[in-house]
Design an enzyme around this catalytic site. Structure first.
Site, short mmCIF file in Angstrom:
data_model
loop_
_atom_site.label_atom_id
_atom_site.label_comp_id
_atom_site.label_asym_id
_atom_site.label_seq_id
_atom_site.Cartn_x
_atom_site.Cartn_y
_atom_site.Cartn_z
N GLY A 213 -7.33 -4.67 6.61
CA GLY A 213 -7.13 -4.33 5.21
C GLY A 213 -6.52 -2.95 5.05
O GLY A 213 -5.68 -2.51 5.84
N SER A 214 -6.97 -2.24 4.04
CA SER A 214 -6.32 -0.98 3.67
C SER A 214 -6.55 0.16 4.65
O SER A 214 -5.88 1.19 4.55
CB SER A 214 -6.78 -0.55 2.27
N THR A 215 -7.46 0.02 5.61
CA THR A 215 -7.58 1.07 6.62
C THR A 215 -6.29 1.19 7.43
O THR A 215 -5.97 2.26 7.96
CB THR A 215 -8.77 0.81 7.57
N PHE A 216 -5.52 0.09 7.51
CA PHE A 216 -4.26 0.11 8.26
C PHE A 216 -3.21 0.97 7.56
O PHE A 216 -2.21 1.33 8.18
CB PHE A 216 -3.75 -1.32 8.45
N LYS A 217 -3.43 1.29 6.30
CA LYS A 217 -2.47 2.14 5.58
C LYS A 217 -2.31 3.51 6.23
O LYS A 217 -1.27 4.16 6.05
CB LYS A 217 -2.90 2.28 4.11
#
Length: 484
Positions: A213-217
């Protein structure tokens, strides 16, 4: 000699030669394979004829050996605080193949490693005194992680960014390895554990990659800065809101429709977790540049050993542009383990340099002499110090004023990134809640990086978020690490 007798004699002689050749083959070529076979009872008898060596945590053995009652196996493995350390030790069983550190260092722990043998052992052909495995695990951090996860299904990893020491590996639900050690009782426990739908034997921290999810941002932002797409985390991006996925009519929206995500800076986009910014950023970078950055952090590494072999975290290939956009928010076919996302935070916290994560510091013989030393691991630069500093600043904004407020710690500087990853077709199942972070003490040189995933909890679907579920677990572990 008549022809019939001569032929019979030759045939008999050939049979004798065939038997001699076969016996020689078995003795000299197949003998070792037969000796090493898991079905050879003599191996188990020899392995458990004496107490095994131990796995050490903070100077204390968390394993032991106990005499058995009857049978031809004199000893069995025992565990202290088995559920607490199961994801680290694994199990050594009289009935099943060993796992985790028990499996990797089986020869050291049972005394068959050649490095343990003395001259007298070699002359007499006896097994050597077993060695020990000294881990990097911090019991306070390990306990904090297990208690904070509680009855949730999930996992967490904590790493010291400066040394690469893995301070904690937690996977829940856990299990007691002691239940699997005795061949007379292991079968019932094995059936119960393997039939449990929550899969307690799975090491979720190291061996179950899921959409981050958004941790990959954080990886996308690092790629954008390193490739010169943007000069600073405070430069406005070119990011319409909503963002229409390229070559489609599908609009990608944000969780918070009121967030200031249109043309947001990287700092603001991380603060509010703006999907439109990072999806477009992924397309602007292109999948090749984004994959290259992901691989620097450790994605697509099929030999990630700590020393337990971690399952490969994946950034995919051969995508179309809409799929590439979705990878920018940690979806499509992107997967990561908690170990991998802890590595991302550790590298950024350490000025852009990743020290190889490891959970074994030394292998010693029975007298304490070191056979292997891992206290000076390799390191490699992932991003420039400037990029790391900028992303640290942005991650700290996430915790101070953004979606990661539940990770705030008095007396420490904390940076983090939340994530909520879709689960199931059309997000039909409960989403995964993620949080990856670091904390640095304001009064000492202690620091720690942590990643947490919550797969399932009792929270209502509407309440599932990285900040609500995962950040408090990370906070508990970071506090324990900074106090230690």
């Amino acid at each position: 000699m008549n022809k019939t007798i001569r032929r019979a004699s030759v045939f008999t002689l050939l049979l004798v030669f065939a038997l001699l050749i076969r016996a020689t083959w078995v003795q000299f070529y197949e003998g070792q394979a037969l000796a090493d076979s898991k079905d050879n009872r003599r191996n188990a008898i020899e392995t458990y004829a004496e107490p095994l060596g131990n796995i050490i945590v903070a100077g204390r053995s968390v394993t032991g050996s106990a005499p058995t009652e009857g049978g031809d196996l004199a000893y069995k493995r025992t565990y202290k605080d088995g559920k607490l350390y199961a994801a680290v030790t694994g199990y050594a069983s009289q009935a099943y193949a060993p796992t985790q550190l028990e499996g990797i260092y089986q020869d050291v722990l049972n005394g068959t490693d050649p490095r343990l043998r003395t001259v007298m052992d070699t002359v007499t052909g006896t097994w050597a005194e077993p060695g020990n495995v000294v881990t990097t695990i911090d019991p306070a951090v390990q306990k904090a992680g297990l208690e904070a996860l509680g009855d949730k299904k999930g996992a967490a990893v904590a790493i010291d960014p400066k040394t690469g020491r893995i301070l904690s590996v937690v996977s829940t639900p856990s299990y007691d390895p002691t239940s699997l050690t005795d061949a007379n009782t292991a079968g019932e426990a094995w059936e119960r554990l393997t039939s449990d739908p929550d899969k307690p034997l799975t090491n979720r921290a190291l061996r179950q990659p899921l959409p981050p999810g958004s941790t990959f941002k954080l990886v996308v932002a690092a790629a954008a800065l390193e490739n010169g797409l943007y000069d600073s985390v405070d430069v406005k991006t070119d990011s319409p809101d909503p963002y229409t996925l390229p070559d489609t009519t599908t609009d990608l929206t944000n969780e918070n429709p009121n967030a200031p995500c249109e043309n947001a800076t990287i700092r603001t986009a991380l603060q509010y977790s703006c999907n439109n910014v990072f999806a477009k950023m992924a397309v602007d970078l292109g999948q090749d540049d984004l994959r290259a950055m992901a691989e620097k952090f450790g994605f697509n590494d099929e030999t990630q050993d700590v020393p337990v072999r971690a399952y490969t975290s994946v950034y995919p290939k051969d995508m179309n542009r809409p799929s590439t956009a979705l990878t920018g928010i940690g979806q499509f076919d992107v997967t990561a383990t908690p170990l991998q996302m802890a590595m991302v935070s550790a590298a950024l916290a350490n000025g852009g340099e990743l020290v190889s994560p490891h959970m074994v510091s030394q292998i010693t013989d029975s007298g304490g002499d070191v056979l292997e030393d891992h206290t000076d691991p390799d390191s490699k630069r992932i991003v420039s110090s400037s990029t790391a500093d900028q992303l640290q600043s942005a991650m700290e904004t996430v915790v101070e004023d953004g979606t990661g407020s539940n990770a705030q710690i008095s007396g420490a500087t904390v940076g983090g990134k939340t994530g909520t990853a879709q689960h199931g077709e059309n997000n039909s199942k409960t989403p995964y809640a993620w949080f990856t972070s670091y904390a640095k003490s304001d009064t000492s040189d202690k620091e720690v990086a942590v990643a947490v995933i919550i797969e399932q909890s009792d929270a209502a679907r509407s309440e599932v978020s990285g900040n609500g579920l995962a950040a408090p677990v990370a906070k508990a572990m970071m506090e324990a690490a900074l106090k230690g």
